[in-house]
Scaffold this motif. Structure first.
Motif, PDB file in Angstrom:
ATOM      1  N   GLN A  39       0.839  -1.181   0.000  1.00  0.00           N
ATOM      2  CA  GLN A  39       0.000   0.000   0.000  1.00  0.00           C
ATOM      3  C   GLN A  39       0.882   1.241   0.000  1.00  0.00           C
ATOM      4  OE1 GLN A  39      -2.948   0.262   3.134  1.00  0.00           O
ATOM      5  NE2 GLN A  39      -4.243   1.514   1.814  1.00  0.00           N
ATOM      6  N   ALA A  40       0.774   2.021  -1.064  1.00  0.00           N
ATOM      7  CA  ALA A  40       1.489   3.275  -1.190  1.00  0.00           C
ATOM      8  C   ALA A  40       0.599   4.413  -0.699  1.00  0.00           C
ATOM      9  CB  ALA A  40       1.899   3.512  -2.641  1.00  0.00           C
ATOM     10  N   PRO A  41       1.194   5.540  -0.305  1.00  0.00           N
ATOM     11  CA  PRO A  41       0.396   6.673   0.158  1.00  0.00           C
ATOM     12  C   PRO A  41      -0.644   7.091  -0.869  1.00  0.00           C
ATOM     13  CG  PRO A  41       2.700   7.037   0.670  1.00  0.00           C
ATOM     14  CD  PRO A  41       2.643   5.813  -0.207  1.00  0.00           C
ATOM     15  N   SER A  84      15.363  -5.173  -9.640  1.00  0.00           N
ATOM     16  CA  SER A  84      15.082  -4.059 -10.549  1.00  0.00           C
ATOM     17  C   SER A  84      14.039  -3.113  -9.968  1.00  0.00           C
ATOM     18  CB  SER A  84      14.629  -4.587 -11.912  1.00  0.00           C
ATOM     19  OG  SER A  84      15.611  -5.424 -12.484  1.00  0.00           O
ATOM     20  N   LEU A  85      14.230  -2.740  -8.722  1.00  0.00           N
ATOM     21  CA  LEU A  85      13.244  -1.920  -8.030  1.00  0.00           C
ATOM     22  C   LEU A  85      13.127  -0.531  -8.641  1.00  0.00           C
ATOM     23  CD1 LEU A  85      14.009  -3.095  -4.427  1.00  0.00           C
ATOM     24  CD2 LEU A  85      11.744  -3.134  -5.490  1.00  0.00           C
ATOM     25  N   LYS A  86      11.900  -0.029  -8.634  1.00  0.00           N
ATOM     26  CA  LYS A  86      11.571   1.274  -9.188  1.00  0.00           C
ATOM     27  C   LYS A  86      11.000   2.163  -8.089  1.00  0.00           C
ATOM     28  CE  LYS A  86      10.107  -0.937 -13.511  1.00  0.00           C
ATOM     29  NZ  LYS A  86       8.968  -1.132 -14.449  1.00  0.00           N
ATOM     30  N   PRO A  87      11.083   3.483  -8.240  1.00  0.00           N
ATOM     31  CA  PRO A  87      10.480   4.365  -7.237  1.00  0.00           C
ATOM     32  C   PRO A  87       9.003   4.072  -6.984  1.00  0.00           C
ATOM     33  CG  PRO A  87      11.933   5.626  -8.641  1.00  0.00           C
ATOM     34  CD  PRO A  87      11.861   4.241  -9.237  1.00  0.00           C
ATOM     35  N   GLU A  88       8.272   3.656  -8.007  1.00  0.00           N
ATOM     36  CA  GLU A  88       6.862   3.353  -7.840  1.00  0.00           C
ATOM     37  C   GLU A  88       6.602   2.090  -7.027  1.00  0.00           C
ATOM     38  OE1 GLU A  88       7.627   2.873 -12.390  1.00  0.00           O
ATOM     39  OE2 GLU A  88       8.483   4.017 -10.721  1.00  0.00           O
ATOM     40  N   VAL A 117       9.227  -0.292   2.405  1.00  0.00           N
ATOM     41  CA  VAL A 117      10.190  -0.364   1.312  1.00  0.00           C
ATOM     42  C   VAL A 117      10.207   0.992   0.624  1.00  0.00           C
ATOM     43  CG1 VAL A 117      10.734  -1.386  -0.926  1.00  0.00           C
ATOM     44  CG2 VAL A 117       9.944  -2.834   0.954  1.00  0.00           C
ATOM     45  N   THR A 118      11.378   1.609   0.562  1.00  0.00           N
ATOM     46  CA  THR A 118      11.524   2.909  -0.081  1.00  0.00           C
ATOM     47  C   THR A 118      12.580   2.808  -1.170  1.00  0.00           C
ATOM     48  OG1 THR A 118      10.945   4.072   1.962  1.00  0.00           O
ATOM     49  CG2 THR A 118      12.037   5.342   0.237  1.00  0.00           C
ATOM     50  N   VAL A 119      12.211   3.156  -2.393  1.00  0.00           N
ATOM     51  CA  VAL A 119      13.110   3.118  -3.540  1.00  0.00           C
ATOM     52  C   VAL A 119      13.333   4.559  -3.987  1.00  0.00           C
ATOM     53  CG1 VAL A 119      13.564   2.167  -5.814  1.00  0.00           C
ATOM     54  CG2 VAL A 119      12.155   0.889  -4.184  1.00  0.00           C
ATOM     55  N   SER A 120      14.534   5.047  -3.778  1.00  0.00           N
ATOM     56  CA  SER A 120      14.823   6.451  -4.056  1.00  0.00           C
ATOM     57  C   SER A 120      16.310   6.646  -4.289  1.00  0.00           C
ATOM     58  CB  SER A 120      14.378   7.326  -2.885  1.00  0.00           C
ATOM     59  OG  SER A 120      14.719   8.683  -3.096  1.00  0.00           O
TER      60      SER A 120
END
Length: 121
Positions: A39-41, A84-88, A117-120
């Protein structure tokens, strides 16, 4: 009662990898399907991956080819390998499991507390 505890979340750069783990404990009779949601904000909780007790797997198109779910039935554990994680992909990731309690006759769905999990970059 049943508890699910996730681990392995954190901060990673785009293109990186993380491996999440979820361990079920308590008065477990049988664990049927296990899975991961996120669940993303500002968004609804969505399925990331699911796996049945027989090993059948499903993924949504958003993660197919990048994420891999697996389970160790002897350890009551489900894993999510994320490549291959993405910001989304940034979200709180929740483990769930369909569990029949020891001595019980029917199953219900249990949820963990989630891991960030934070991809940045």
């Amino acid at each position: 009662q049943v508890q699910l505890v996730e681990s392995g979340g954190g901060l990673v750069q785009p293109g990186g990898s993380l491996r999440l783990s979820c361990v079920a404990s308590g008065s477990i009779g049988t664990i049927y399907a296990m899975g991961w949601y996120r669940q993303a904000p500002g968004k609804q909780r969505e399925l990331v991956a699911g796996i049945t007790s027989g090993g059948r797997i499903n993924y949504p198109d958003s993660v197919k080819g990048r994420f891999t779910i697996s389970r160790d039935n002897a350890k009551n554990t489900v894993y999510l390998q994320m490549d291959s994680l993405k910001p989304e992909d940034t979200a709180v990731y929740y483990c769930n499991a369909d569990v029949r309690l020891r001595g019980g006759s029917s199953s219900r769905t249990y949820w963990g507390q989630g891991t960030q999990v934070t991809v940045s970059s």
